[in-house]
Write a protein that holds these residues in place. Structure first.
Motif, PDB file in Angstrom:
ATOM      1  N   LEU A 146      -9.353 -91.851 -52.657  1.00 56.90           N
ATOM      2  CA  LEU A 146      -9.826 -91.001 -53.745  1.00 56.90           C
ATOM      3  C   LEU A 146     -10.477 -89.736 -53.203  1.00 56.90           C
ATOM      4  N   GLU A 147     -10.545 -88.716 -54.041  1.00 55.69           N
ATOM      5  CA  GLU A 147     -11.232 -87.481 -53.667  1.00 55.69           C
ATOM      6  C   GLU A 147     -12.721 -87.785 -53.497  1.00 55.69           C
ATOM      7  N   GLY A 148     -13.330 -87.171 -52.522  1.00 51.77           N
ATOM      8  CA  GLY A 148     -14.754 -87.373 -52.290  1.00 51.77           C
ATOM      9  C   GLY A 148     -15.082 -88.489 -51.329  1.00 51.77           C
ATOM     10  N   LEU A 149     -14.067 -89.220 -50.853  1.00 48.35           N
ATOM     11  CA  LEU A 149     -14.268 -90.260 -49.846  1.00 48.35           C
ATOM     12  C   LEU A 149     -13.724 -89.748 -48.523  1.00 48.35           C
ATOM     13  N   LEU A 150     -14.568 -89.745 -47.495  1.00 47.28           N
ATOM     14  CA  LEU A 150     -14.193 -89.203 -46.195  1.00 47.28           C
ATOM     15  C   LEU A 150     -14.520 -90.193 -45.084  1.00 47.28           C
ATOM     16  N   THR A 151     -13.750 -90.128 -44.004  1.00 42.79           N
ATOM     17  CA  THR A 151     -14.051 -90.929 -42.823  1.00 42.79           C
ATOM     18  C   THR A 151     -15.152 -90.230 -42.024  1.00 42.79           C
ATOM     19  N   ARG A 152     -15.673 -90.909 -41.007  1.00 36.33           N
ATOM     20  CA  ARG A 152     -16.708 -90.303 -40.161  1.00 36.33           C
ATOM     21  C   ARG A 152     -16.182 -89.041 -39.477  1.00 36.33           C
ATOM     22  N   PRO A 208     -23.110 -89.616 -42.447  1.00 38.56           N
ATOM     23  CA  PRO A 208     -23.233 -90.533 -43.586  1.00 38.56           C
ATOM     24  C   PRO A 208     -24.631 -90.582 -44.183  1.00 38.56           C
ATOM     25  N   GLY A 209     -25.655 -90.300 -43.426  1.00 39.43           N
ATOM     26  CA  GLY A 209     -27.002 -90.229 -43.976  1.00 39.43           C
ATOM     27  C   GLY A 209     -27.641 -91.566 -44.274  1.00 39.43           C
ATOM     28  N   GLY A 210     -27.209 -92.626 -43.598  1.00 42.79           N
ATOM     29  CA  GLY A 210     -27.817 -93.931 -43.792  1.00 42.79           C
ATOM     30  C   GLY A 210     -27.224 -94.735 -44.935  1.00 42.79           C
ATOM     31  N   TYR A 266     -16.832 -92.972 -46.603  1.00 38.74           N
ATOM     32  CA  TYR A 266     -18.172 -92.671 -47.108  1.00 38.74           C
ATOM     33  C   TYR A 266     -18.070 -91.615 -48.200  1.00 38.74           C
ATOM     34  N   ARG A 267     -19.046 -91.610 -49.088  1.00 41.76           N
ATOM     35  CA  ARG A 267     -19.069 -90.621 -50.167  1.00 41.76           C
ATOM     36  C   ARG A 267     -19.543 -89.276 -49.636  1.00 41.76           C
ATOM     37  N   GLU A 268     -18.805 -88.238 -49.990  1.00 48.78           N
ATOM     38  CA  GLU A 268     -19.138 -86.902 -49.511  1.00 48.78           C
ATOM     39  C   GLU A 268     -20.391 -86.364 -50.185  1.00 48.78           C
TER      40      GLU A 268
END
Length: 146
Positions: free
Chosen positions: A29-35, A45-47, A74-76
């Motif tokens: 989905l849009e807004g989900l990114l890998t490290r 990722p910010g914890g 992770y969520r962007e």
């Protein structure tokens, strides 16, 4: 155990041990990114925990198989900016690289990492030939960028 039984047992294993939703390669989905994608945008990722799993290309052809080469997504919008490099971090990284680049016998620091595990010293010290001055660094008081 026959190959047929092994295949049947592998198909009954859970697809991911994390219990997260899975997406096939190229279908996230849009807004989900890998490290790696977060790092390219200078984010971290910010914890926050991962929210999904991205399966590899090979495993998209075998939908019932457990993917061993997955990437966490992770969520962007929850990602935080990367922390800047401080002088203390840079000094620590420089000391770590110095330990890999400095010969313990002649105390010269080279531009490349030395084979200390196999030879125990730089190649000129090991072979007994003089080192080329263009291959090692001159001693300087301060060469850090920050």
């Amino acid at each position: 155990m026959t190959a047929r039984n092994r295949r049947r047992r592998r198909a009954t294993q859970p697809r991911t041990p994390l219990g997260l939703p899975e997406y096939d390669f190229g279908c996230a989905l849009e807004g989900l990114l890998t490290r790696r994608q977060l790092r390219a945008k200078e984010l971290r990722p910010g914890g926050y925990p991962p929210v999904a799993v991205l399966r590899c290309r090979r495993c998209t052809l075998h939908p019932m198989r457990a993917c061993t080469h997955h990437a966490l997504l992770y969520r962007e919008d929850l990602a935080k900016p990367k922390l800047p490099m401080t002088l203390a971090k840079e000094r620590a990284l420089d000391r770590a690289m110095e330990a890999r680049q400095r010969c313990p016998l002649c105390r010269r620091r080279f531009f490349f990492c030395l084979p200390l595990r196999t030879l125990g010293s730089c190649v000129p010290c090991h072979d007994g030939i003089p080192a080329d001055p263009s291959t090692y660094l001159r001693e300087a008081a301060h060469e850090l960028a920050a």
